[in-house]
Enzyme design. Sequence first.
Site, PDB file in Angstrom:
ATOM      1  N   GLU A   1      -1.905  -4.997  -2.356  1.00  0.00           N
ATOM      2  CA  GLU A   1      -1.625  -6.002  -1.326  1.00  0.00           C
ATOM      3  C   GLU A   1      -2.077  -7.424  -1.679  1.00  0.00           C
ATOM      4  O   GLU A   1      -2.317  -8.243  -0.802  1.00  0.00           O
ATOM      5  CB  GLU A   1      -2.198  -5.583   0.034  1.00  0.00           C
ATOM      6  CG  GLU A   1      -1.613  -4.292   0.601  1.00  0.00           C
ATOM      7  CD  GLU A   1      -0.253  -4.458   1.276  1.00  0.00           C
ATOM      8  OE1 GLU A   1       0.217  -5.602   1.384  1.00  0.00           O
ATOM      9  OE2 GLU A   1       0.321  -3.419   1.689  1.00  0.00           O
TER      10      GLU A   1
ATOM     11  N   ASP B   1      -9.959  -0.549   3.557  1.00  0.00           N
ATOM     12  CA  ASP B   1      -8.771  -1.176   4.141  1.00  0.00           C
ATOM     13  C   ASP B   1      -9.065  -1.641   5.562  1.00  0.00           C
ATOM     14  O   ASP B   1      -9.843  -1.017   6.288  1.00  0.00           O
ATOM     15  CB  ASP B   1      -7.646  -0.134   4.167  1.00  0.00           C
ATOM     16  CG  ASP B   1      -6.253  -0.707   4.329  1.00  0.00           C
ATOM     17  OD1 ASP B   1      -6.121  -1.782   4.934  1.00  0.00           O
ATOM     18  OD2 ASP B   1      -5.294  -0.062   3.862  1.00  0.00           O
TER      19      ASP B   1
ATOM     20  N   HIS C   1       4.271   0.947   4.386  1.00  0.00           N
ATOM     21  CA  HIS C   1       2.920   0.656   3.881  1.00  0.00           C
ATOM     22  C   HIS C   1       1.844   0.934   4.926  1.00  0.00           C
ATOM     23  O   HIS C   1       0.647   0.921   4.593  1.00  0.00           O
ATOM     24  CB  HIS C   1       2.817  -0.781   3.337  1.00  0.00           C
ATOM     25  CG  HIS C   1       2.671  -1.849   4.368  1.00  0.00           C
ATOM     26  ND1 HIS C   1       2.076  -3.076   4.103  1.00  0.00           N
ATOM     27  CD2 HIS C   1       3.041  -1.906   5.675  1.00  0.00           C
ATOM     28  CE1 HIS C   1       2.101  -3.831   5.189  1.00  0.00           C
ATOM     29  NE2 HIS C   1       2.670  -3.144   6.146  1.00  0.00           N
TER      30      HIS C   1
ATOM     31  N   HIS D   1      -6.803  -1.467   7.701  1.00  0.00           N
ATOM     32  CA  HIS D   1      -5.927  -0.582   8.470  1.00  0.00           C
ATOM     33  C   HIS D   1      -6.152   0.872   8.060  1.00  0.00           C
ATOM     34  O   HIS D   1      -6.571   1.147   6.937  1.00  0.00           O
ATOM     35  CB  HIS D   1      -4.461  -0.959   8.227  1.00  0.00           C
ATOM     36  CG  HIS D   1      -4.171  -2.411   8.407  1.00  0.00           C
ATOM     37  ND1 HIS D   1      -4.324  -3.337   7.386  1.00  0.00           N
ATOM     38  CD2 HIS D   1      -3.754  -3.108   9.486  1.00  0.00           C
ATOM     39  CE1 HIS D   1      -4.008  -4.536   7.832  1.00  0.00           C
ATOM     40  NE2 HIS D   1      -3.659  -4.425   9.107  1.00  0.00           N
TER      41      HIS D   1
ATOM     42  N   HIS E   1       0.800  -1.224   0.000  1.00  0.00           N
ATOM     43  CA  HIS E   1       0.000   0.000   0.000  1.00  0.00           C
ATOM     44  C   HIS E   1       0.832   1.272   0.000  1.00  0.00           C
ATOM     45  O   HIS E   1       0.293   2.365  -0.191  1.00  0.00           O
ATOM     46  CB  HIS E   1      -0.984  -0.002   1.180  1.00  0.00           C
ATOM     47  CG  HIS E   1      -2.300   0.613   0.838  1.00  0.00           C
ATOM     48  ND1 HIS E   1      -3.463   0.357   1.522  1.00  0.00           N
ATOM     49  CD2 HIS E   1      -2.658   1.486  -0.143  1.00  0.00           C
ATOM     50  CE1 HIS E   1      -4.465   1.047   0.992  1.00  0.00           C
ATOM     51  NE2 HIS E   1      -3.988   1.747  -0.012  1.00  0.00           N
TER      52      HIS E   1
ATOM     53  N   ASP F   1      -3.632   3.140   8.037  1.00  0.00           N
ATOM     54  CA  ASP F   1      -2.413   3.587   7.343  1.00  0.00           C
ATOM     55  C   ASP F   1      -2.108   5.060   7.616  1.00  0.00           C
ATOM     56  O   ASP F   1      -1.702   5.812   6.728  1.00  0.00           O
ATOM     57  CB  ASP F   1      -2.518   3.335   5.833  1.00  0.00           C
ATOM     58  CG  ASP F   1      -2.517   1.843   5.500  1.00  0.00           C
ATOM     59  OD1 ASP F   1      -2.134   1.046   6.380  1.00  0.00           O
ATOM     60  OD2 ASP F   1      -2.909   1.482   4.384  1.00  0.00           O
TER      61      ASP F   1
ATOM     62  N   ASP G   1      -6.850  -6.613   1.879  1.00  0.00           N
ATOM     63  CA  ASP G   1      -6.994  -7.132   3.242  1.00  0.00           C
ATOM     64  C   ASP G   1      -8.225  -6.568   3.944  1.00  0.00           C
ATOM     65  O   ASP G   1      -8.544  -6.977   5.064  1.00  0.00           O
ATOM     66  CB  ASP G   1      -5.723  -6.919   4.068  1.00  0.00           C
ATOM     67  CG  ASP G   1      -5.464  -5.475   4.483  1.00  0.00           C
ATOM     68  OD1 ASP G   1      -6.400  -4.653   4.506  1.00  0.00           O
ATOM     69  OD2 ASP G   1      -4.298  -5.161   4.808  1.00  0.00           O
TER      70      ASP G   1
ATOM     71  N   ASP H   1      -7.411  -1.903  -0.571  1.00  0.00           N
ATOM     72  CA  ASP H   1      -6.489  -2.908  -0.041  1.00  0.00           C
ATOM     73  C   ASP H   1      -7.274  -4.203   0.129  1.00  0.00           C
ATOM     74  O   ASP H   1      -8.281  -4.228   0.846  1.00  0.00           O
ATOM     75  CB  ASP H   1      -5.938  -2.425   1.303  1.00  0.00           C
ATOM     76  CG  ASP H   1      -4.822  -3.315   1.847  1.00  0.00           C
ATOM     77  OD1 ASP H   1      -4.891  -4.543   1.635  1.00  0.00           O
ATOM     78  OD2 ASP H   1      -3.904  -2.786   2.504  1.00  0.00           O
TER      79      ASP H   1
END
Length: 301
Positions: free
Chosen positions: A273, A124, A141, A126, A101, A128, A230, A228
């Site tokens: 990712e 995402d 990332h 996360h 990312h 970030d 994830d 992302d």
Amino acid sequence: MDEQKKISIVGVPMDLGQVRRGVDMGPSAMRYAGLLEELKSQGFEVVDYGDIPIHRSTNGTNQEQKLRNLQEVIKVSEELCTELDKAINKGGFPLVLGGDHSISIGSIAGISKHYKRLGVIWYDAHADLNTAETSPSGNIHGMPLAINLGLGHKLLTKIGGYIPKLKPENIVIIGARSIDEGERKLIKEKGIKVFTMHEIDRRGMTAVMEDTIHYLSDRTDGVHLSFDLDAIDPIYAPGVGTPVLGGVTYRESHLAMEMLAESEIVTSAEFVEVNPILDHKNKTADIAIELVASLLGKQLL
């Protein structure tokens, strides 16, 4: 969508923003899964600009100010910024394939200069939003959204020659379920809109996306989707760089993309990712392609 009948693809096979190998093969995995063929079947003119060259250090990890592979990430980010700037000037919808990312440092730098009030949907697990001071790992990332806000190492924040790329009020984070303490403080300090998994579970994806679309439509002149993989629960998408249990479902993600397609607010996108090493029969790359297709208007009927 007429202006977006041309799709400009740029791959960034980079895994320097973290330590787990494999996401550098993400662009190849998505192309192998049939991305170009899918887009062409939807009637798009597809221009694939290939991959940004990745320059890996030969003298080990750069630990300057706790930032792993700092100089290498800077170089790739600058090259991606330049490539996307050129692609946008030639016309078409920019579609970036990652890579980890941290590539969004370069992608948003290249895209944001074409808008006065670029909005971002950060889909995402996360946030970030770490900096060198708050990051538990030093992995870049986990920092790109903060960097695009102008927070972090000056060599990263000034990619593209201007700071900041984004305003906090023009960001919506969707699907977050792993947020560090420093990120939590920053979210509250800056007033960043976040729909965690709690909101998605409680209110449903339809309400979350309706709110997101309404919120960004009123204040932005373009929207970049940073997806992302994830964000999706690893039950559905096992081949990702940093899997976190309890994520968005496969169908919820399709619904989100379908609603964005209907809204016509998204003007660029990146999918990042994807890690084939951790995947099962390229399942996660296949899902990424299906989601790209939904975002660009593919319908069941």
